[in-house]
Design a protein around this motif. Structure first.
Motif, short mmCIF file in Angstrom:
data_model
loop_
_atom_site.label_atom_id
_atom_site.label_comp_id
_atom_site.label_asym_id
_atom_site.label_seq_id
_atom_site.Cartn_x
_atom_site.Cartn_y
_atom_site.Cartn_z
N SER A 7 0.84 -1.19 0.00
CA SER A 7 0.00 0.00 0.00
C SER A 7 0.87 1.25 0.00
CB SER A 7 -0.91 0.00 1.24
OG SER A 7 -1.88 1.04 1.14
N LEU A 32 -3.29 -1.57 -2.01
CA LEU A 32 -4.41 -1.00 -1.25
C LEU A 32 -4.52 0.51 -1.37
CD1 LEU A 32 -3.97 -3.33 1.82
CD2 LEU A 32 -5.66 -3.52 -0.02
N GLU A 66 -13.21 0.24 -3.87
CA GLU A 66 -13.11 -0.99 -3.07
C GLU A 66 -13.42 -2.17 -3.96
OE1 GLU A 66 -17.35 -0.52 -0.77
OE2 GLU A 66 -15.64 0.57 0.03
N THR A 79 -9.93 -2.07 0.44
CA THR A 79 -10.21 -0.66 0.25
C THR A 79 -9.03 0.11 0.83
OG1 THR A 79 -11.85 1.11 0.60
CG2 THR A 79 -11.48 -0.43 2.44
N HIS A 80 -8.90 1.37 0.44
CA HIS A 80 -7.80 2.16 0.99
C HIS A 80 -8.03 2.43 2.48
CE1 HIS A 80 -4.30 4.65 0.96
NE2 HIS A 80 -4.96 5.72 1.30
N GLY A 81 -9.26 2.66 2.85
CA GLY A 81 -9.60 2.78 4.27
C GLY A 81 -9.98 4.17 4.74
N TYR A 84 -13.45 4.85 5.86
CA TYR A 84 -13.88 4.12 7.05
C TYR A 84 -13.16 4.59 8.30
CZ TYR A 84 -16.13 1.13 3.64
OH TYR A 84 -16.92 0.66 2.61
N VAL A 86 -10.08 4.80 9.27
CA VAL A 86 -9.09 3.88 9.82
C VAL A 86 -7.98 4.59 10.59
CG1 VAL A 86 -9.53 2.03 8.17
CG2 VAL A 86 -7.78 3.76 7.65
N ILE A 93 -13.89 -0.39 9.93
CA ILE A 93 -13.65 -1.22 8.75
C ILE A 93 -13.86 -2.70 9.08
CG2 ILE A 93 -11.14 -1.59 8.91
CD1 ILE A 93 -11.18 -0.86 5.83
N PHE A 107 -6.68 -2.96 4.29
CA PHE A 107 -6.73 -1.51 4.08
C PHE A 107 -5.32 -0.93 4.15
CE2 PHE A 107 -6.90 -1.91 8.65
CZ PHE A 107 -6.21 -0.80 9.14
N HIS A 109 -3.70 3.45 3.94
CA HIS A 109 -3.95 4.82 4.39
C HIS A 109 -3.14 5.28 5.59
CE1 HIS A 109 -5.98 8.64 4.52
NE2 HIS A 109 -6.47 8.41 5.72
N ASN A 125 -3.26 -4.33 7.56
CA ASN A 125 -2.70 -3.21 6.80
C ASN A 125 -1.21 -3.50 6.68
OD1 ASN A 125 -1.48 -0.76 6.02
ND2 ASN A 125 -2.93 0.47 7.20
#
Length: 163
Positions: A7, A32, A66, A79-81, A84, A86, A93, A107, A109, A125
Motif C-alpha cells: 500500500s 491498497l 473498493e 479498500t484504501h480505508g 472508514y 481507519v 472497517i 486496508f 492509508h 494493513n
C-alpha cells in the motif's frame, strides 16, 4: 498460493521493486491504494493476478474505490480505508467487513502495519513501502500464503537496508 500485499507507494517505485525482489515468486498482487499514477508501472512489472484500489491521493485514477473477491474459500474485502476512518480506529472497517461477510479485510492509508484476528475476521494493513510512519520508519509489506489445505499464514515484512 503466495500473495504480496502492499500500500501507499505514492508513485515511487524503489520500495515496490525491492519488495517484489525480496518476496520472490508470487501468485497474486494486491495494492491498497495511493498508487499516484503507478498503475501502468505495476502492470508492466507484476506478472500475476492483480487487485488494486484507489486511495485518497489517486485523484484521476480509474481504479475502483473498493473490491470484493475470493482467495480460495476466503472472501476478501479491500479498500484504501480513508472512507472508514481507519486513522482513528480500525473497528469501523472491521464492522464493514463483517457486514459484507468477509473473512479478510485489507486496508492502507495509515502508513502503519496493522494485524488483528477477531471473531473469524482478519483485518490487516501492510503499512507503506514509500513513507512508513511506524517506529523505525522502514518500508513494509505483507506476504500471505495459502497452503493446499487452505490454511493461511501472514508475514509482516520490512524492507532490508540496501548496502
Amino acid at each position: 498460493m503466495r500473495v504480496l500485499i502492499v500500500s501507499d507507494t505514492h508513485g515511487r517505485h524503489a520500495g515496490l521493486d525491492q519488495a517484489l525482489e525480496e518476496a520472490g515468486a508470487i501468485d497474486m498482487f494486491i495494492h491498497l491504494g495511493d498508487l499516484e499514477g503507478g498503475e501502468e508501472y505495476i502492470d508492466a512489472v507484476v506478472d500475476c493476478e492483480k487487485h488494486m484500489v484507489r486511495g485518497n491521493n489517486d485523484f484521476f485514477s480509474g481504479l475502483p474505490r473498493e473490491e470484493e473477491f475470493y482467495i480460495g474459500k476466503y472472501k476478501v474485502f479491500i479498500t484504501h480505508g480513508h472512507a472508514y476512518y481507519v486513522s482513528l480506529d480500525p473497528e469501523h472497517i472491521r464492522e464493514e467487513g463483517e457486514a459484507r461477510r468477509s473473512d479478510i479485510v485489507m486496508f492502507g492509508h495509515t502508513h502503519r502495519p496493522f494485524f488483528d484476528q477477531k471473531g473469524g475476521v482478519t483485518v490487516l494493513n501492510p503499512g507503506s513501502l514509500s513513507f512508513p510512519r511506524q517506529e523505525g520508519r522502514r518500508g513494509s509489506y505483507m506476504l500471505m500464503e495459502v497452503s493446499e489445505d487452505g490454511k493461511i499464514t501472514y508475514e509482516q515484512r520490512y524492507l532490508t537496508a540496501k548496502q
